[in-house]
Scaffold this motif. Structure first.
Motif, mmCIF file in Angstrom:
data_model
loop_
_atom_site.group_PDB
_atom_site.id
_atom_site.type_symbol
_atom_site.label_atom_id
_atom_site.label_comp_id
_atom_site.label_asym_id
_atom_site.label_seq_id
_atom_site.Cartn_x
_atom_site.Cartn_y
_atom_site.Cartn_z
ATOM 1 N N ALA A 31 0.835 -1.210 0.000
ATOM 2 C CA ALA A 31 0.000 0.000 0.000
ATOM 3 C C ALA A 31 0.867 1.256 0.000
ATOM 4 N N ARG A 32 1.953 1.231 0.735
ATOM 5 C CA ARG A 32 2.881 2.367 0.728
ATOM 6 C C ARG A 32 3.432 2.600 -0.671
ATOM 7 N N TRP A 33 3.792 1.513 -1.340
ATOM 8 C CA TRP A 33 4.315 1.613 -2.705
ATOM 9 C C TRP A 33 3.245 2.116 -3.658
ATOM 10 N N TYR A 34 2.042 1.534 -3.595
ATOM 11 C CA TYR A 34 0.998 1.923 -4.531
ATOM 12 C C TYR A 34 0.599 3.386 -4.355
ATOM 13 N N ASP A 35 0.476 3.833 -3.121
ATOM 14 C CA ASP A 35 0.045 5.219 -2.901
ATOM 15 C C ASP A 35 1.012 6.206 -3.543
ATOM 16 N N ARG A 36 2.280 5.865 -3.566
ATOM 17 C CA ARG A 36 3.255 6.745 -4.218
ATOM 18 C C ARG A 36 3.057 6.747 -5.738
ATOM 19 N N GLN A 37 2.722 5.586 -6.304
ATOM 20 C CA GLN A 37 2.459 5.531 -7.742
ATOM 21 C C GLN A 37 1.192 6.321 -8.086
ATOM 22 N N ALA A 38 0.162 6.164 -7.247
ATOM 23 C CA ALA A 38 -1.086 6.887 -7.485
ATOM 24 C C ALA A 38 -0.871 8.392 -7.350
ATOM 25 N N PHE A 39 -0.012 8.785 -6.412
ATOM 26 C CA PHE A 39 0.279 10.211 -6.228
ATOM 27 C C PHE A 39 0.944 10.800 -7.465
ATOM 28 N N THR B 122 -3.901 -2.193 -12.143
ATOM 29 C CA THR B 122 -2.800 -2.101 -13.103
ATOM 30 C C THR B 122 -1.451 -2.224 -12.401
ATOM 31 N N PHE B 123 -1.444 -2.027 -11.089
ATOM 32 C CA PHE B 123 -0.228 -2.201 -10.296
ATOM 33 C C PHE B 123 -0.242 -3.516 -9.528
ATOM 34 N N ALA B 124 -1.416 -3.916 -9.041
ATOM 35 C CA ALA B 124 -1.503 -5.123 -8.216
ATOM 36 C C ALA B 124 -1.094 -6.372 -8.974
ATOM 37 N N GLU C 1 -7.721 -7.333 -9.612
ATOM 38 C CA GLU C 1 -7.181 -7.902 -8.383
ATOM 39 C C GLU C 1 -7.229 -6.948 -7.199
ATOM 40 N N ALA C 2 -7.426 -5.641 -7.455
ATOM 41 C CA ALA C 2 -7.435 -4.649 -6.372
ATOM 42 C C ALA C 2 -8.748 -3.870 -6.422
ATOM 43 N N LEU C 3 -9.641 -4.154 -5.489
ATOM 44 C CA LEU C 3 -10.936 -3.484 -5.423
ATOM 45 C C LEU C 3 -11.266 -3.133 -3.978
ATOM 46 N N SER C 4 -12.011 -2.058 -3.795
ATOM 47 C CA SER C 4 -12.446 -1.661 -2.451
ATOM 48 C C SER C 4 -13.699 -2.437 -2.068
ATOM 49 N N GLY C 5 -14.060 -2.353 -0.784
ATOM 50 C CA GLY C 5 -15.268 -3.004 -0.321
ATOM 51 C C GLY C 5 -16.506 -2.447 -0.989
ATOM 52 N N LYS C 6 -16.537 -1.141 -1.206
ATOM 53 C CA LYS C 6 -17.683 -0.511 -1.852
ATOM 54 C C LYS C 6 -17.829 -0.994 -3.291
ATOM 55 N N GLU C 7 -16.716 -1.119 -3.998
ATOM 56 C CA GLU C 7 -16.765 -1.585 -5.385
ATOM 57 C C GLU C 7 -17.227 -3.044 -5.442
ATOM 58 N N GLY D 277 -0.540 8.251 -22.179
ATOM 59 C CA GLY D 277 -1.924 7.851 -21.961
ATOM 60 C C GLY D 277 -2.117 6.365 -22.181
ATOM 61 N N GLY D 278 -2.906 5.734 -21.323
ATOM 62 C CA GLY D 278 -3.164 4.313 -21.469
ATOM 63 C C GLY D 278 -3.245 3.634 -20.123
ATOM 64 N N PHE D 279 -3.060 2.340 -20.104
ATOM 65 C CA PHE D 279 -3.145 1.594 -18.854
ATOM 66 C C PHE D 279 -2.029 2.041 -17.907
ATOM 67 N N GLY D 280 -2.384 2.224 -16.659
ATOM 68 C CA GLY D 280 -1.429 2.711 -15.675
ATOM 69 C C GLY D 280 -1.565 4.192 -15.415
ATOM 70 N N ASP D 281 -2.424 4.889 -16.173
ATOM 71 C CA ASP D 281 -2.716 6.294 -15.918
ATOM 72 C C ASP D 281 -4.071 6.412 -15.228
#
Length: 335
Positions: free
Chosen positions: A55-63, A221-223, A280-286, A94-98
């Motif tokens: 999660a620490r790694w992903y949040d930096r990518q999302a940022f 796209t990261f998971a 592979e990565a979804l929230s509870g709401k989703e 532009g594309g997957f990962g954005d």
């Protein structure tokens, strides 16, 4: 200093409370002002992967994706300040990962290089949003026309050529004597029906679908790169397979995004089938929205690893949709 301050503000907006960030990251910060990188020399936090701090790694990518959208918004505001009719966007990336949702919100036009991201853009962008791809990198009419009609059939409303004056490696629109190259002359003749009437209709139309939705999930796209995920192939290739499946059956699909599910923008009555390629990565709401779609009679198709991470790529013991598919997971395994 400015970057880390912006990052802390971003994280506070994402998590709301420091306790939630600590639970996600497995850390013990007392406040968001204390949050820092594991190593200031590792600005993308790649070292967190080896520590299992996904999660620490992903949040930096999302940022970083968020930063791209914020930079774009600065240009849009700046040009609008002195020309209220300015249409400001960018081309190329532009594309997957954005963060496609956020980029579409941030600018009124976008011309990425061709990818299956085009199908996401034509599905979720406002009809007024100007989109296209680049062409002009080959020299024969057949390959160039292939690029042209790919844009048209993917819902683009303009065609961008690189560039008018090239000679040598790339093929210009005009030769040095200002006549069209032979391939360009063929293109003009072949596409006249679009440019002289039919195109006006297409510019005011929306592509229909056969009640099939495919889910695009930015965190997924990261998971897919984590743990045993790489042995199952790439995230994009899974989506290409879903496209091929639909199109070989002469069916059209539309994309929905995890953000649409989370914000209540997904209309389940418009679809009969929802495909989750490597979601592979979804929230509870989703996950709740997907479960409700099935309960209302919709069909959900997934591969072997749906929702095994949360929306920040933190690993779960079991997949959040395992009950929906009637499976009992015995841990994660390679393909």
């Amino acid at each position: 200093p400015a970057c880390i301050d912006a990052y802390r503000a971003y994280l506070q907006d994402q998590y709301g409370a420091i306790a939630k960030l600590n639970a996600s990251w497995g850390d013990s910060y007392s406040s968001f002002t204390d949050v820092d990188l594991l190593d200031r020399k590792d600005v993308t936090e790649n070292g967190a992967i080896g520590l299992g701090k996904y999660a620490r790694w992903y949040d930096r990518q999302a940022f970083s994706r968020y930063n791209l959208a914020m930079l774009t918004q600065r240009f849009v505001r700046a040009f609008s300040a002195f020309d209220q009719h300015a249409i400001t966007g960018f081309e190329g990336t532009g594309g997957f990962g954005d963060d496609i949702d956020l980029l579409l919100e941030s600018m009124p036009f976008w011309s990425p290089y061709p990818s299956i991201g085009d199908d996401i853009i034509r599905s979720v962008a406002a009809r007024s949003h100007i989109r296209a791809n680049w062409m002009g990198y080959t020299k024969d009419a057949d390959s160039l026309l292939g690029k042209y009609y790919r844009m048209v059939t993917r819902g683009a409303d303009s065609v961008w050529w690189w560039r008018w004056d090239c000679i040598g490696r790339f093929h210009g629109w005009l030769a040095p004597d200002l006549r069209p190259f032979p391939a360009v002359k063929d293109i003009l003749q072949d596409t006249s029906i679009l440019r002289e009437g039919l195109g006006d209709l297409l510019l005011h139309s929306r592509m229909q679908h056969d009640r099939i939705a495919i889910l695009f999930s930015l965190p997924s796209t990261f998971a897919h790169k984590l743990d045993e995920g790489a042995t199952y192939g790439g995230y994009e290739s899974a989506h290409i397979s879903a496209h091929t499946l639909c199109r070989e059956l002469s069916c059209q699909f539309a994309y929905v995004t995890e953000r649409m599910l989370r914000l209540g923008e997904f209309d389940p009555s418009a679809y009969d089938l929802l495909i989750l390629p490597r979601a592979e990565a979804l929230s509870g709401k989703e996950a709740d929205v997907i479960r409700a779609f099935a309960a209302q009679g919709g069909t959900v198709m997934a591969d072997v690893r749906p929702a095994i991470y949360d929306e920040h790529c933190k690993a779960r013991k079991n997949g959040l949709l395992d009950d929906l598919f009637g499976i009992a997971r015995k841990g994660q395994a390679e393909a």
